[in-house]
Design an enzyme around this catalytic site. Structure first.
Site, PDB file in Angstrom:
ATOM      1  N   ASP A  66       0.862  -1.178   0.000  1.00 20.85           N
ATOM      2  CA  ASP A  66       0.000   0.000   0.000  1.00 20.85           C
ATOM      3  C   ASP A  66       0.902   1.232   0.000  1.00 20.85           C
ATOM      4  O   ASP A  66       1.967   1.233   0.628  1.00 20.85           O
ATOM      5  CB  ASP A  66      -0.925   0.026   1.214  1.00 20.85           C
ATOM      6  CG  ASP A  66      -1.920   1.179   1.141  1.00 20.85           C
ATOM      7  OD1 ASP A  66      -2.951   1.029   0.478  1.00 20.85           O
ATOM      8  OD2 ASP A  66      -1.640   2.242   1.736  1.00 20.85           O
ATOM      9  N   GLU A 119       1.091   5.688   0.228  1.00 23.75           N
ATOM     10  CA  GLU A 119       0.489   6.992   0.451  1.00 23.75           C
ATOM     11  C   GLU A 119       1.193   7.965  -0.484  1.00 23.75           C
ATOM     12  O   GLU A 119       2.408   7.882  -0.686  1.00 23.75           O
ATOM     13  CB  GLU A 119       0.641   7.442   1.908  1.00 23.75           C
ATOM     14  CG  GLU A 119       0.034   6.491   2.922  1.00 23.75           C
ATOM     15  CD  GLU A 119      -1.426   6.182   2.671  1.00 23.75           C
ATOM     16  OE1 GLU A 119      -2.122   7.033   2.076  1.00 23.75           O
ATOM     17  OE2 GLU A 119      -1.881   5.093   3.051  1.00 23.75           O
ATOM     18  N   HIS A 173      -5.529   4.820   6.648  1.00 29.03           N
ATOM     19  CA  HIS A 173      -4.852   5.572   5.617  1.00 29.03           C
ATOM     20  C   HIS A 173      -3.378   5.787   5.920  1.00 29.03           C
ATOM     21  O   HIS A 173      -2.831   6.851   5.699  1.00 29.03           O
ATOM     22  CB  HIS A 173      -5.539   6.907   5.377  1.00 29.03           C
ATOM     23  CG  HIS A 173      -5.335   7.388   3.961  1.00 29.03           C
ATOM     24  ND1 HIS A 173      -5.664   6.632   2.868  1.00 29.03           N
ATOM     25  CD2 HIS A 173      -4.820   8.539   3.477  1.00 29.03           C
ATOM     26  CE1 HIS A 173      -5.366   7.310   1.772  1.00 29.03           C
ATOM     27  NE2 HIS A 173      -4.845   8.457   2.118  1.00 29.03           N
ATOM     28  N   ASP A 207      -2.817  -0.203   6.326  1.00 33.77           N
ATOM     29  CA  ASP A 207      -3.727  -0.565   5.241  1.00 33.77           C
ATOM     30  C   ASP A 207      -3.284  -1.858   4.566  1.00 33.77           C
ATOM     31  O   ASP A 207      -4.116  -2.653   4.116  1.00 33.77           O
ATOM     32  CB  ASP A 207      -3.798   0.569   4.225  1.00 33.77           C
ATOM     33  CG  ASP A 207      -4.604   1.758   4.738  1.00 33.77           C
ATOM     34  OD1 ASP A 207      -4.986   1.730   5.916  1.00 33.77           O
ATOM     35  OD2 ASP A 207      -4.835   2.704   3.970  1.00 33.77           O
TER      36      ASP A 207
END
Length: 589
Positions: free
Chosen positions: A30, A32, A171, A176
């Site tokens: 994952d 960001e 998040h 995540d």
């Protein structure tokens, strides 16, 4: 001479037909980022979990210095600030470490095109070859496995709750990724009874179609190769689903083949007894007819456009000291309206954004011109209301605030944006990200509603607009729009004089009565579809009665940066744990 006995055929076990899932090492990743596009944004965090046979083999986590300032709205979105990434490694150092961690694995991500797209672009930017990963998208897989009765949508937070994940998505990349691992295992448990036990069977799962679906292929045989609307009905004549297509027969056939992967559509096809096609002159007419049929029949298997009557409007009331009110209906009462909103919750956010910028009253009672005796409310003491209830402001002075609201709705939302931005900036400095995200969502609700309203109301004011666009065959497709409603559609062949053909289409147009301003004479969604067609390259205005214009500094000019801020994820929860993180690569205990 010895003769060898012939070898006997051996039945391979089921697992030997491919690589068993229990033997596959998955790397669940994952990211960001500072936005939704690798061309315009950068990675700020990478998190990954390596698993095999249900066991966690290791975890990887690092913040990444994007090399530029993180916009305040992105900081609210992700919970990652400039100070957190200031000492983090750049992407050129973090990417090789991740690729080494993921070597030899099947790459897994929720909405994989987003995460893999960023990683692939990063590898290209830093001159590194992209490994030939097999990629598995848990969001796409969930849409094939789960029905809408199982989960209302396939967002990570929804699926984590459904599969009772031990990690709540917040998040942040590693958290995540951990939640995605639980979702992946939950999906595998669903796939086992369906006969999916190997990696190869998992890859082919989307191509499965039941014999019952195949047997109904004849339902498409009578449909033409033409644009239009198709209606699935059951054996009692009830409408199950309404759709549109540029080629009716080709599209409907896909519901009975491997091209259709949505589980709810498989359920719908199993109930269908008939498919009716309605030919349309143009694709836009098909879109509009689809919307109107869905609104009338409210089919069970259509998720959108079923209840346009449930829309909410924000109204500036007509009284000596106006206030904001949420209503279901627009009346011809000279009031100012904003909308429609898809839900009351979003409308309430827009109301809160306006109250943040303008000190009008928030009480609901009707006020006369003569003030009452007594003290003002707490909002007045906080300078958030000019307190007309106790005579602290006269009607004329109060009207200046109301006029400013009307101007923000109809022309320039800058005062609302500036008030929200100031508040968000203070909260971000204080690391109060949850509160900042509330004000961000309020501002976004207002700006997007104002942009939509300004575009729709401009078209709704036009008694008639006639526009045409060249077809691939050299003719013209023409549409007549009256007060924002599609009144006629047709195609002028190449052999027919264009003007004469368009005039004939105009003479057949529906008579449309003017609606209460500022609403169009159609649903908001229909008017938006018409606007999308009008804004296409190559569309020419033939006739225009009235004026069709939008303010230069209107809300539409402010939506691009909002879209960028929201592009990475929807409905996220800001991070609660803001400790400075270092790159780690540790085996599971």
């Amino acid at each position: 001479m010895t003769v060898a006995e012939p070898s006997l055929p051996v039945q391979a076990s089921f697992d030997e037909l491919g690589t068993p899932l229990r033997e596959v090492t998955f790397c669940v990743v994952d990211l960001e980022t500072t936005g939704g596009s690798p061309q315009q944004a950068a990675i700020t965090e990478i998190g990954a979990v390596k698993v095999r046979a249900g066991e966690v083999l290791g975890e990887f986590q690092t913040l990444v210095n994007p090399g530029s300032a993180i916009p305040p709205f992105i900081a609210v979105l992700t919970g990652i600030t400039d100070s957190m990434v200031s000492s983090a490694p750049p992407l050129g150092a973090a990417l090789p470490a991740f690729l080494e961690f993921a070597h030899g694995c099947v790459l897994v991500a929720h909405n994989a095109p987003f995460d893999v797209g960023f990683l692939r672009a990063a590898a290209q930017e830093h001159g590194r070859p992209w490994p030939s990963f097999e990629v598995l998208d848990t969001a796409r897989l969930a849409r094939r496995v789960l029905t809408r009765d199982d989960a209302p949508n396939c967002k990570l937070a929804t699926l984590a709750r459904f599969f009772r994940s031990g990690t709540v998505p917040q998040h942040r990349a590693l958290g995540d990724a951990r939640a995605t691992v639980d979702v992946l295992h939950g999906l595998f448990e669903r796939l086992g009874p369906l006969g999916v036990h190997s990696l190869q069977e998992l890859a082919a799962f989307s191509s499965r179609v039941t014999p019952a679906q195949r047997r109904k292929r004849h339902l498409a045989d009578q449909l033409p190769h033409a644009p239009g609307v198709y209606v699935f009905t059951d054996d009692r004549g009830r409408v199950l689903y309404v759709g549109k297509s540029k080629d009716l027969r080709t599209r409907v056939r896909t519901y009975f083949t491997a091209s259709e992967t949505r589980s709810r559509m498989g359920e719908m096809v199993s109930l269908a007894a008939k498919v009716t096609g309605i030919e349309c002159a143009t694709p836009l007419e098909a879109e509009v007819r689809e919307l109107r049929l869905i609104a009338v029949h409210k089919p069970r298997y259509n998720r959108r456009s079923r209840f346009p009557e449930r829309a909410t409007w924000l109204k500036v009331t007509v009284e000596p000291f106006p206030r904001l009110s949420l209503v279901r209906e627009v009346k011809a009462d000279a009031a100012t309206y904003l909308g429609p909103f898809g839900s009351r919750r979003v409308a309430e956010r827009a109301v809160a954004a306006i109250h943040e910028a303008f000190p009008i009253r928030q009480c609901t009672q009707r006020l006369a011109r003569t003030p009452r005796s007594g003290s003002a409310c707490a909002l007045a003491e906080m300078d958030r209301c000019v307190a007309p209830c106790v005579g602290a402001v006269d009607v004329q002075t109060y009207a200046t605030h109301v006029d400013a609201i009307r101007h923000a709705v109809a022309a320039d939302p800058t005062p609302v944006i500036e008030a929200a931005t100031r508040r968000i900036g203070r909260l971000v400095v204080e690391s109060r990200f949850e509160e900042a995200s509330v004000h961000r969502d309020r501002m976004a609700a207002f700006v997007r509603a104002a942009a939509r309203f300004q575009r729709m109301s401009a078209l709704a004011r036009c008694p008639e607009l006639v526009a045409a666009k060249r077809t691939e065959e050299g003719g013209w497709e023409a549409h007549v729009v009256r007060y924002g409603r599609l009144a006629a559609a047709g195609v002028v062949p190449r052999s027919t004089p264009a003007r004469a053909g368009v005039d004939e289409i105009v003479t057949t147009a529906e008579t449309v009565e003017p609606p209460p301003p500022p609403t169009p004479a159609a649903t908001a969604e229909e008017t938006e579809r018409i606007l999308a067609w009008l804004e296409q390259p190559g569309v020419r205005l033939v006739e225009l009665a009235g004026e069709w214009s939008c303010p230069v500094g209107g809300a539409q000019a402010h939506t691009e940066w909002l879209d960028t801020a929201y592009a990475a994820r929807d409905d996220v929860v800001p991070c609660q744990d803001r400790r400075r993180l270092r790159p780690t690569h540790r085996p599971a205990r």
